[in-house]
Design an enzyme around this catalytic site. Structure first.
Site, PDB file in Angstrom:
ATOM      1  N   CYS A   1       6.346  15.033 -70.744  1.00 16.14           N
ATOM      2  CA  CYS A   1       6.540  13.759 -70.061  1.00 16.14           C
ATOM      3  C   CYS A   1       7.202  13.874 -68.689  1.00 16.14           C
ATOM      4  O   CYS A   1       6.568  14.221 -67.712  1.00 16.14           O
ATOM      5  CB  CYS A   1       7.310  12.799 -70.970  1.00 16.14           C
TER       6      CYS A   1
ATOM      7  N   LYS B   1      11.980  19.970 -73.708  1.00 17.08           N
ATOM      8  CA  LYS B   1      11.868  19.183 -72.480  1.00 17.08           C
ATOM      9  C   LYS B   1      12.979  19.558 -71.517  1.00 17.08           C
ATOM     10  O   LYS B   1      14.175  19.452 -71.841  1.00 17.08           O
ATOM     11  CB  LYS B   1      11.941  17.694 -72.837  1.00 17.08           C
TER      12      LYS B   1
ATOM     13  N   GLU C   1       4.141  12.544 -77.403  1.00 14.11           N
ATOM     14  CA  GLU C   1       5.594  12.705 -77.423  1.00 14.11           C
ATOM     15  C   GLU C   1       6.216  11.847 -78.524  1.00 14.11           C
ATOM     16  O   GLU C   1       5.809  10.717 -78.758  1.00 14.11           O
ATOM     17  CB  GLU C   1       6.171  12.303 -76.064  1.00 14.11           C
TER      18      GLU C   1
END
Length: 327
Positions: free
Chosen positions: A206, A165, A81
């Site tokens: 994440c 995301k 990331e």
């Protein structure tokens, strides 16, 4: 219905790869036959304020990872990331790039204004690998919104998928860590995967791992493996990094992996590291420490097939009692 696929090809894509990477795949389309492949995670270090230096180092590590061992060349290589910028919501707008990718449309890499996309495409093509390009800050020129975006490239260098995301990292643990991505980022609105000639692979980033629905949707749409670039910290990492990956793997009977940056105690954000690959039984196949490293894991279909045959939860769900989040 979730618009799950963000996928397009490029004119230079070969017929064989185009068949896997460029078709518009609906949930009813069968995934490719699951075949063995080597997954390689780059736990990247030396990520600083100089974007050009970050990109150069990332490219060098991609080429190093793509060489593999003497007898094994990886099919899939993964970056962590925010590999092109310091990790922090205050940095994202300054490092954001216009990608301009639209699902289902061919993407002209040569005309792209994103230096990160051009580097990743070039590296994937030169190395002849599928490349999950970590994530970078992306600015949408139409809305001016900034996203945390993962892009994926075929072995010909075509940009074939992206994932913004979905769940923003907004936490406040008194005395430990406060972080609010929503100060500068906007959450994505799609779930995403891509097809290769050997597997269907789901995407997330994440904090998305804390929301089991994304992995459920990916698994129920035929993903054999799910890969997230991620960057847990020294508070949440020891608590939940391994637990969440093993939980997502066991719940969905899939291979699950998160690729982290290396830990840098001089940086503003201290990543946990410990990039990891977990099999469908929940067994940790490989785990890095906190330092820059390359982690290689051979993924084989047998555990995926065995656990689903022996513990057939995929056939025992009661959607007459509770809803199917993938429907």
């Amino acid at each position: 219905m979730f618009p799950h696929l963000r996928l397009s090809g490029a004119p230079l894509l070969s017929h064989n790869l185009k068949r896997f990477a460029c078709r518009t795949i609906m949930a009813s389309v069968a995934p490719p036959v699951f075949k063995p492949f080597t997954l390689t995670l780059i736990q990247l270090g030396s990520i600083g304020s100089d974007k050009a230096a970050n990109l150069q180092h990332a490219r060098e590590m991609i080429m190093k990872a793509a060489k593999g061992s003497s007898d094994t060349k990886p099919q899939v290589v993964v970056l962590p990331e925010c590999f092109n910028s310091p990790y922090g919501y205050v940095h994202f707008p300054a490092y954001a790039e216009n990608i301009g990718y639209t699902a289902g449309k061919e993407y002209d890499v040569q005309a792209s204004v994103s230096e990160s996309v051009k580097m990743l495409s070039s590296a994937a093509k030169e190395a002849g690998i599928w490349l999950i390009g970590g994530s970078i800050p992306e600015r949408d020129v139409e809305t001016n919104h900034v996203y945390n975006t993962c892009t994926v490239y075929s072995p010909t260098g075509a940009l074939v998928a992206s994932h913004r995301k979905v769940h923003l990292f907004d936490i406040d643990i008194p005395g430990k860590i406060t972080f609010k991505e929503s100060e500068t980022l906007t959450g994505g609105t799609t779930t995403n995967y891509f097809d290769t000639e050997f597997a269907r692979i789901g995407l997330g980033i994440c904090y998305d791992v804390r929301f089991p629905e994304l992995a459920m949707i990916a698994a129920r749409r035929g993903c054999h493996a799910v890969v997230y670039p991620g960057a847990f910290n020294l508070t949440t990492g020891p608590l939940h990094w391994e637990l969440l990956q093993r939980a997502r793997a066991v719940d969905n009977q899939i291979f699950f992996s998160i690729c982290s940056p290396a830990r840098d105690m001089t940086a503003g954000y201290h990543a946990w590291g410990h990039s990891m690959v977990v099999d469908p039984y929940g067994r940790v196949l490989a785990e890095a420490d906190e330092n820059e490293t390359i982690l290689r894991v051979d993924i084989v279909p047998e555990p995926f097939q065995e656990v689903r045959a022996g513990i057939p939860v995929t056939k025992q769900r009661r959607f007459d009692v509770y809803p199917d989040v993938s429907a």
